[in-house]
Design a protein around this motif. Sequence first.
Motif, short mmCIF file in Angstrom:
data_model
loop_
_atom_site.label_atom_id
_atom_site.label_comp_id
_atom_site.label_asym_id
_atom_site.label_seq_id
_atom_site.Cartn_x
_atom_site.Cartn_y
_atom_site.Cartn_z
N VAL A 1 -37.41 15.86 45.98
CA VAL A 1 -37.15 15.87 47.43
C VAL A 1 -36.97 17.30 47.92
CG1 VAL A 1 -35.52 15.23 49.24
CG2 VAL A 1 -36.19 13.56 47.52
N SER A 2 -36.19 18.09 47.20
CA SER A 2 -35.94 19.46 47.65
C SER A 2 -37.20 20.32 47.57
CB SER A 2 -34.80 20.10 46.85
OG SER A 2 -35.16 20.21 45.50
N ASN A 3 -38.06 20.07 46.57
CA ASN A 3 -39.33 20.82 46.47
C ASN A 3 -40.29 20.43 47.58
OD1 ASN A 3 -38.51 22.19 44.20
ND2 ASN A 3 -39.52 20.80 42.77
N LYS A 4 -40.32 19.16 47.97
CA LYS A 4 -41.24 18.73 49.03
C LYS A 4 -40.76 19.16 50.40
CE LYS A 4 -44.20 16.82 46.45
NZ LYS A 4 -45.56 17.33 46.34
N GLU B 1 -40.75 11.47 50.04
CA GLU B 1 -41.33 12.49 50.91
C GLU B 1 -41.19 12.14 52.39
OE1 GLU B 1 -45.42 12.98 49.89
OE2 GLU B 1 -44.97 13.54 47.83
N ASN B 2 -41.37 10.86 52.72
CA ASN B 2 -41.55 10.48 54.12
C ASN B 2 -40.41 9.72 54.76
OD1 ASN B 2 -44.15 11.58 53.95
ND2 ASN B 2 -44.96 9.68 53.13
N SER B 3 -39.38 9.40 54.03
CA SER B 3 -38.31 8.60 54.63
C SER B 3 -36.97 9.28 54.46
CB SER B 3 -38.26 7.20 54.03
OG SER B 3 -37.76 7.26 52.71
N GLN B 4 -36.00 8.77 55.15
CA GLN B 4 -34.64 9.30 55.08
C GLN B 4 -33.75 8.45 54.19
OE1 GLN B 4 -33.84 12.24 56.38
NE2 GLN B 4 -35.98 12.41 57.01
N LEU B 5 -34.35 7.57 53.39
CA LEU B 5 -33.58 6.71 52.50
C LEU B 5 -33.01 7.52 51.35
CD1 LEU B 5 -36.03 3.69 52.28
CD2 LEU B 5 -33.96 3.83 53.64
N THR B 6 -31.92 7.03 50.78
CA THR B 6 -31.34 7.68 49.62
C THR B 6 -32.13 7.31 48.38
OG1 THR B 6 -29.83 5.86 49.13
CG2 THR B 6 -29.03 7.56 50.65
N ILE B 7 -31.91 8.04 47.32
CA ILE B 7 -32.61 7.77 46.06
C ILE B 7 -32.25 6.38 45.55
CG2 ILE B 7 -32.81 8.50 43.64
CD1 ILE B 7 -32.39 11.38 44.69
N SER B 8 -31.01 5.99 45.69
CA SER B 8 -30.59 4.66 45.27
C SER B 8 -31.30 3.57 46.05
CB SER B 8 -29.07 4.53 45.45
OG SER B 8 -28.64 3.26 45.12
N GLN B 9 -31.40 3.74 47.35
CA GLN B 9 -32.09 2.75 48.18
C GLN B 9 -33.57 2.67 47.83
OE1 GLN B 9 -31.06 4.50 51.95
NE2 GLN B 9 -29.47 2.93 52.36
N ILE B 10 -34.17 3.80 47.56
CA ILE B 10 -35.60 3.82 47.21
C ILE B 10 -35.82 3.17 45.86
CG2 ILE B 10 -37.50 5.36 46.58
CD1 ILE B 10 -36.55 7.20 48.86
N SER B 11 -34.93 3.42 44.91
CA SER B 11 -35.10 2.82 43.58
C SER B 11 -35.06 1.30 43.66
CB SER B 11 -34.05 3.35 42.60
OG SER B 11 -32.77 2.87 42.91
N TYR B 12 -34.17 0.76 44.47
CA TYR B 12 -34.11 -0.69 44.63
C TYR B 12 -35.30 -1.22 45.43
CZ TYR B 12 -29.37 -0.52 42.79
OH TYR B 12 -28.29 -0.33 41.99
N LYS B 13 -35.75 -0.44 46.39
CA LYS B 13 -36.86 -0.85 47.24
C LYS B 13 -38.17 -0.99 46.45
CE LYS B 13 -38.85 0.20 51.71
NZ LYS B 13 -38.15 -0.55 52.73
N VAL B 14 -38.37 -0.14 45.45
CA VAL B 14 -39.60 -0.19 44.66
C VAL B 14 -39.47 -1.08 43.43
CG1 VAL B 14 -40.49 2.00 45.48
CG2 VAL B 14 -39.09 1.94 43.41
N GLY B 15 -38.31 -1.70 43.24
CA GLY B 15 -38.20 -2.72 42.21
C GLY B 15 -37.42 -2.36 40.97
N PHE B 16 -36.72 -1.26 40.96
CA PHE B 16 -35.89 -0.90 39.82
C PHE B 16 -34.47 -1.40 40.07
CE2 PHE B 16 -39.35 2.05 39.39
CZ PHE B 16 -39.52 2.18 38.02
N LYS B 17 -33.93 -2.12 39.12
CA LYS B 17 -32.57 -2.66 39.29
C LYS B 17 -31.51 -1.65 38.92
CE LYS B 17 -34.01 -7.40 38.68
NZ LYS B 17 -34.00 -8.57 37.85
N SER B 18 -31.86 -0.71 38.07
CA SER B 18 -30.92 0.31 37.62
C SER B 18 -31.36 1.68 38.10
CB SER B 18 -30.84 0.29 36.09
OG SER B 18 -30.17 1.43 35.60
N GLN B 19 -30.49 2.37 38.78
CA GLN B 19 -30.83 3.71 39.26
C GLN B 19 -30.99 4.67 38.08
OE1 GLN B 19 -28.14 5.41 42.10
NE2 GLN B 19 -29.34 7.25 42.32
N LYS B 20 -30.22 4.47 37.05
CA LYS B 20 -30.30 5.32 35.87
C LYS B 20 -31.68 5.22 35.22
CE LYS B 20 -27.45 6.35 31.85
NZ LYS B 20 -26.29 5.92 31.08
#
Length: 83
Positions: free
Chosen positions: A78-81, A41-60
């Motif tokens: 993201v598009s709904n928000k 909601e609040n950042s311009q990071l990509t989904i991949s970057q966010i997934s790694y940032k919160v601790g998921f090693k696999s984007q899938k």
Amino acid sequence: MSSELCVSRVTLYKRALALTGKSPVDLIRTIRLKRAAQLLENSQLTISQISYKVGFKSQKYFVRCFKAEFNCLPSAYVSNKNK
């Protein structure tokens, strides 16, 4: 986590289940996914970057867990928000 709280693994599991209705693993995953939703909601990071940032090693795996928690894909979230 159990050693940090000075309780046994079984006690931690029972207490977490009694308080939240979720196991410790599910509770941690839920917290990570809520943080990911905030970042979406609040950042311009990509989904991949966010997934790694919160601790998921696999984007899938991240996308699968996100869809199970929020009933939509991260890109749809993201598009709904943004509307």
